[in-house]
Write an enzyme that holds these catalytic residues in place. Sequence first.
Site, short mmCIF file in Angstrom:
data_model
loop_
_atom_site.label_atom_id
_atom_site.label_comp_id
_atom_site.label_asym_id
_atom_site.label_seq_id
_atom_site.Cartn_x
_atom_site.Cartn_y
_atom_site.Cartn_z
N ASN A 10 0.82 -1.50 -0.16
CA ASN A 10 -0.40 0.10 -0.57
C ASN A 10 0.58 1.36 -0.05
O ASN A 10 1.03 1.74 0.88
CB ASN A 10 -0.97 0.01 0.88
CG ASN A 10 -1.92 1.23 1.21
OD1 ASN A 10 -1.86 1.84 0.43
ND2 ASN A 10 -2.78 1.19 2.08
N ARG A 91 -2.66 -2.09 -3.23
CA ARG A 91 -3.64 -0.87 -3.18
C ARG A 91 -3.74 0.04 -4.77
O ARG A 91 -2.34 0.72 -4.53
CB ARG A 91 -3.29 0.01 -1.46
CG ARG A 91 -4.64 0.77 -2.16
CD ARG A 91 -5.04 2.28 -0.51
NE ARG A 91 -5.74 2.89 -0.55
CZ ARG A 91 -5.25 4.08 -0.26
NH1 ARG A 91 -4.50 4.03 0.22
NH2 ARG A 91 -6.48 4.87 0.16
N HIS A 179 -11.06 6.17 -1.19
CA HIS A 179 -11.38 5.32 0.09
C HIS A 179 -11.84 4.24 0.24
O HIS A 179 -12.63 3.74 1.16
CB HIS A 179 -12.04 6.93 1.45
CG HIS A 179 -10.98 7.44 1.28
ND1 HIS A 179 -11.11 9.07 2.02
CD2 HIS A 179 -9.31 7.65 2.12
CE1 HIS A 179 -10.09 10.36 1.74
NE2 HIS A 179 -9.11 9.33 1.81
N ARG A 235 -6.34 19.66 1.19
CA ARG A 235 -6.70 20.15 -0.14
C ARG A 235 -7.76 20.82 -0.23
O ARG A 235 -8.67 20.61 1.12
CB ARG A 235 -7.50 18.84 -0.72
CG ARG A 235 -6.38 17.61 -1.57
CD ARG A 235 -6.89 16.04 -1.02
NE ARG A 235 -5.97 15.20 -1.20
CZ ARG A 235 -6.00 13.85 -1.08
NH1 ARG A 235 -7.72 13.40 -0.53
NH2 ARG A 235 -5.07 12.95 -0.41
N GLU A 384 -8.70 -2.00 6.06
CA GLU A 384 -8.47 -2.29 4.60
C GLU A 384 -7.30 -3.24 4.08
O GLU A 384 -8.30 -4.02 2.58
CB GLU A 384 -7.43 -0.39 4.10
CG GLU A 384 -8.81 0.48 3.50
CD GLU A 384 -7.48 1.73 4.23
OE1 GLU A 384 -7.20 2.20 5.24
OE2 GLU A 384 -8.49 2.48 3.56
#
Length: 398
Positions: A10, A91, A179, A235, A384
């Site tokens: 990941n 990922r 996500h 962001r 995850e």
Amino acid sequence: MPSLPVLVLNSGSSSIKFSLYQACDSTQTKLFEGAVDGIGTDLGKFWIKDAAGKKLVDQTPALPTRAVAFKLVADALHSGSYPAPAAIGHRMVCGGPTVQKNQLITSELIDEMERYTAFAPLHTPIAVYIMREALRLFPGVPNFVCLDTYFHRTMPEVVTHMPIPEEYSAMGVRRYGYHGISYESIVYQLQPNVPGRLIVAHLGNGASISAIRNGQCLDTSMGLTPTGGIISGTRTGDIDPGVLLFILRKIAQTTESASAAADQLEIVASKKAGLLGVSGRSNDMRELREAIRDGDAKARLAVDKFVWTIAKWIGSFVAELGGLDMLVFTGGIGENDIATRAEICAGLGALGIMLDPERNNTRGKATISADNSPARVRVIPPAEDLIIVNHVVRLLGE
Ligand code: ADP
């Protein structure tokens, strides 16, 4: 299927996380996890710990390039101290319009995903680099891609289609959502009692929120890129396009080429804006909370904007879902920042969201709503890697 060692890779813009599981259809046991962090610096971190949390490797190497960083990981995994992986799950944030399903990685597939680097410019370059290296350094081991966009594939066209001329839509410009592996892991953890009308707020350094009906994604805040949606650490989130045009024209006055100006605008919108931009201080919620305690008005405004945007998205998702059964907070802020959860929920009583202040005064997995709250409110950390392992095992069996 017999139990096999499955490696999960990941990568972030400056880190590579990895974990090794022993997995089959019914059980997944974590054996080791580790990370190289601080790529591009002289003082990186490289650590590996076992399932009990005991550190097996703890180094501070120079990590000038991602090549040096990934070689450390590959060398450690080849050292004989760990079971050799029988399969690898990667990922991937976004595979573009043509790669939407989790699947076996080939060099052609990597080339295809790389064509859409512009949709996740901070994530795709390192992810495709690691996929190519993993194919080279682990010959004969099947590698699978697990996409963050996969969970959002069920969103209807009215949600995914952008209000732009068709020529740009035809280039793959649409809402993808991100996500997704985190959202999938929340739905997985809620099984077998997944509520029909569920909202999950993934609030980390990157933040997004999703409306989920009967376990399937109906809508999500992020769009073509992870820069859209709610304001996050660095962001903008959704913003009047005129603001971007204004900044672009300002930058263009002192920049030699259009593409250099676009690159600079990208840095402004995705690395210098959000909580960092408004506070002028930090993108880290812990630091902002400390600054607020010291009376910093800009830090207060940044956090207020964050809270206000999330509350607005929750309101619109409740309307879209036709009510709400459960709200879940996850991600570093969602799991740990008691004040942010309280501030978001403070104005949402009319939507059936009522926190119990004492139950909310906690970190990690918990139910935090009041007994008489029409909607349950829970905190659930994401899992995850487990989802990636599950996909790899399923794909190996196909
Ligand atoms: P990423 O998107 O990089 O995975 P994380 O999910 O790790 O981010 O979340 C990072 C955010 O979580 C930061 O803003 C950090 O301040 C916040 N956070 C982590 N721990 C706490 C805490 N104990 N209290 C408040 N905020 C926290």
